[in-house]
Design a protein around this motif. Sequence first.
Motif, short mmCIF file in Angstrom:
data_model
loop_
_atom_site.label_atom_id
_atom_site.label_comp_id
_atom_site.label_asym_id
_atom_site.label_seq_id
_atom_site.Cartn_x
_atom_site.Cartn_y
_atom_site.Cartn_z
N TYR A 287 -43.95 20.00 -42.70
CA TYR A 287 -43.94 21.20 -43.54
C TYR A 287 -44.24 20.79 -44.96
O TYR A 287 -43.44 20.11 -45.60
CB TYR A 287 -42.56 21.89 -43.45
CG TYR A 287 -42.44 23.19 -44.20
CD1 TYR A 287 -43.48 24.12 -44.23
CD2 TYR A 287 -41.26 23.51 -44.87
CE1 TYR A 287 -43.35 25.32 -44.91
CE2 TYR A 287 -41.12 24.70 -45.56
CZ TYR A 287 -42.16 25.62 -45.58
OH TYR A 287 -42.03 26.80 -46.26
N ASN A 288 -45.41 21.17 -45.42
CA ASN A 288 -45.79 20.92 -46.80
C ASN A 288 -46.73 22.02 -47.28
O ASN A 288 -47.01 22.97 -46.53
CB ASN A 288 -46.39 19.51 -46.98
CG ASN A 288 -47.60 19.26 -46.09
OD1 ASN A 288 -48.52 20.07 -46.03
ND2 ASN A 288 -47.59 18.14 -45.37
N ARG B 276 -48.18 24.98 -43.58
CA ARG B 276 -47.07 25.93 -43.63
C ARG B 276 -46.95 26.72 -42.34
O ARG B 276 -46.34 27.78 -42.30
CB ARG B 276 -47.25 26.88 -44.82
CG ARG B 276 -47.14 26.19 -46.19
CD ARG B 276 -47.48 27.14 -47.33
NE ARG B 276 -46.76 28.38 -47.24
CZ ARG B 276 -47.17 29.54 -47.79
NH1 ARG B 276 -48.30 29.59 -48.46
NH2 ARG B 276 -46.45 30.62 -47.65
N SER C 153 -42.60 14.99 -44.52
CA SER C 153 -43.89 14.79 -45.21
C SER C 153 -44.19 15.93 -46.17
O SER C 153 -45.26 16.54 -46.11
CB SER C 153 -45.03 14.62 -44.21
OG SER C 153 -44.94 13.39 -43.54
N PRO C 154 -43.27 16.26 -47.08
CA PRO C 154 -43.50 17.39 -47.99
C PRO C 154 -44.66 17.19 -48.95
O PRO C 154 -45.14 18.16 -49.54
CB PRO C 154 -42.18 17.51 -48.74
CG PRO C 154 -41.58 16.15 -48.68
CD PRO C 154 -41.96 15.62 -47.33
N PHE C 155 -45.12 15.95 -49.11
CA PHE C 155 -46.28 15.69 -49.97
C PHE C 155 -47.52 15.35 -49.14
O PHE C 155 -48.52 14.87 -49.68
CB PHE C 155 -45.99 14.55 -50.95
CG PHE C 155 -44.76 14.76 -51.77
CD1 PHE C 155 -44.55 15.95 -52.46
CD2 PHE C 155 -43.79 13.77 -51.86
CE1 PHE C 155 -43.40 16.16 -53.21
CE2 PHE C 155 -42.64 13.97 -52.62
CZ PHE C 155 -42.45 15.16 -53.30
N PHE D 36 -51.52 14.52 -51.58
CA PHE D 36 -50.88 15.56 -52.37
C PHE D 36 -51.93 16.25 -53.24
O PHE D 36 -52.82 15.59 -53.77
CB PHE D 36 -49.77 14.96 -53.24
CG PHE D 36 -48.92 15.99 -53.94
CD1 PHE D 36 -48.07 16.79 -53.21
CD2 PHE D 36 -49.00 16.15 -55.31
CE1 PHE D 36 -47.28 17.74 -53.84
CE2 PHE D 36 -48.22 17.09 -55.95
CZ PHE D 36 -47.36 17.90 -55.21
N ARG E 192 -44.57 17.49 -58.15
CA ARG E 192 -43.89 17.18 -56.90
C ARG E 192 -42.54 17.89 -56.80
O ARG E 192 -42.15 18.39 -55.73
CB ARG E 192 -43.70 15.66 -56.76
CG ARG E 192 -45.00 14.94 -56.44
CD ARG E 192 -44.81 13.43 -56.43
NE ARG E 192 -46.05 12.75 -56.12
CZ ARG E 192 -46.39 12.27 -54.92
NH1 ARG E 192 -45.55 12.39 -53.91
NH2 ARG E 192 -47.56 11.68 -54.73
N LEU F 287 -41.34 20.65 -53.92
CA LEU F 287 -40.11 20.56 -53.14
C LEU F 287 -39.26 21.83 -53.30
O LEU F 287 -38.67 22.32 -52.33
CB LEU F 287 -39.30 19.34 -53.55
CG LEU F 287 -39.94 17.97 -53.26
CD1 LEU F 287 -39.04 16.86 -53.81
CD2 LEU F 287 -40.19 17.77 -51.78
N LEU G 275 -40.76 24.46 -51.12
CA LEU G 275 -40.57 24.22 -49.68
C LEU G 275 -39.13 24.44 -49.23
O LEU G 275 -38.86 24.44 -48.02
CB LEU G 275 -41.03 22.80 -49.33
CG LEU G 275 -42.52 22.55 -49.50
CD1 LEU G 275 -42.83 21.07 -49.38
CD2 LEU G 275 -43.35 23.36 -48.50
N THR H 210 -35.68 19.69 -46.99
CA THR H 210 -36.82 18.79 -47.00
C THR H 210 -36.35 17.37 -47.28
O THR H 210 -35.32 17.16 -47.93
CB THR H 210 -37.88 19.23 -48.04
OG1 THR H 210 -39.06 18.45 -47.87
CG2 THR H 210 -37.38 19.10 -49.46
N PRO I 222 -38.14 14.20 -48.67
CA PRO I 222 -39.18 13.35 -49.24
C PRO I 222 -38.77 11.88 -49.28
O PRO I 222 -37.59 11.57 -49.48
CB PRO I 222 -39.34 13.91 -50.66
CG PRO I 222 -37.99 14.47 -50.98
CD PRO I 222 -37.51 15.06 -49.68
#
Length: 281
Positions: free
Chosen positions: A166-167, A171, A192-194, A199, A222, A226, A229, A237, A239
């Motif tokens: 989910y980043n 989505r 893996s939010p980035f 990115f 960044r 976050l 998200l 999340t 990271p």
Amino acid sequence: MKKREFGRTGIEVPVIGQGTWNLERDFRAEAVTALRRGLDAGMAHVDTAEMYGGGRVEELVGEALAGRRAEVFLVSKVLPSNASFEGTLAACERSLKRLRTDHLDLYLLHWPSDEHPLEQTLAALEKLVEQGKTRLWGLSNFDAGELEAALRLAGPGRIACNQVLYNLDHRYAEAALLPMCQTNGIALVGYSPFGSGDFPSPRGAGGRVLAGIAGRLGASPRAVALAFLTRLPGTFTIPKAASVGHALENARAGSLQLSAEDVGALEAAFAGGTDASLPVI
């Protein structure tokens, strides 16, 4: 650091945690220090897996958490290839030894297994709860159909979370999976939010939106990502940070307040992302 209830477990967990995938590739002493500074900054949700570095990352996490285990919501995962009934029990014991602890807070099946019936794995996870080896159990990389099948087997109130990609560029979880999780009291933890080294560039349209919001809030792009998200109920999340600076940058997101206009701009700038067939970590 903002916290919210983790599914319907009654446990409050920081919305920004610490992931550890590929941490064995970084300078060990600096990675250990980054994890500890992340704890200092309130990121007490620490996620790892037996797969990461073939167990080396769990050993690194165990070193980082020495003397601080009581502060941490500690998560690990069993590989699907190990997820028979007896194999799950044995894998958890190995993880506990590497992590230098006698229990986990949450133990996950890393992704659906083609080798072992899910009934066996879930029975083993329940056994681990009975034995006090983990407080909770959950799933990872289950799509909506797979999660529905797991819910039929497990019954209500047993699955604590589903951890998925989910980043900003992916989505897809928001469409069907997150509503299902919210309905059933299951936390959705985004990994893996980035992305994987991709990115959004500040030169792109989305990057410019991020940079503009970050500049106004006095935060990094960044941190803004976050905060976005974790804007929806039930979301968390994890990271990764291999340096103190990056850890503190991530933690900043836990107190960041995005306006409705900020959220709308980001939703429009990153409206795509429906490919659910990416590699699982």
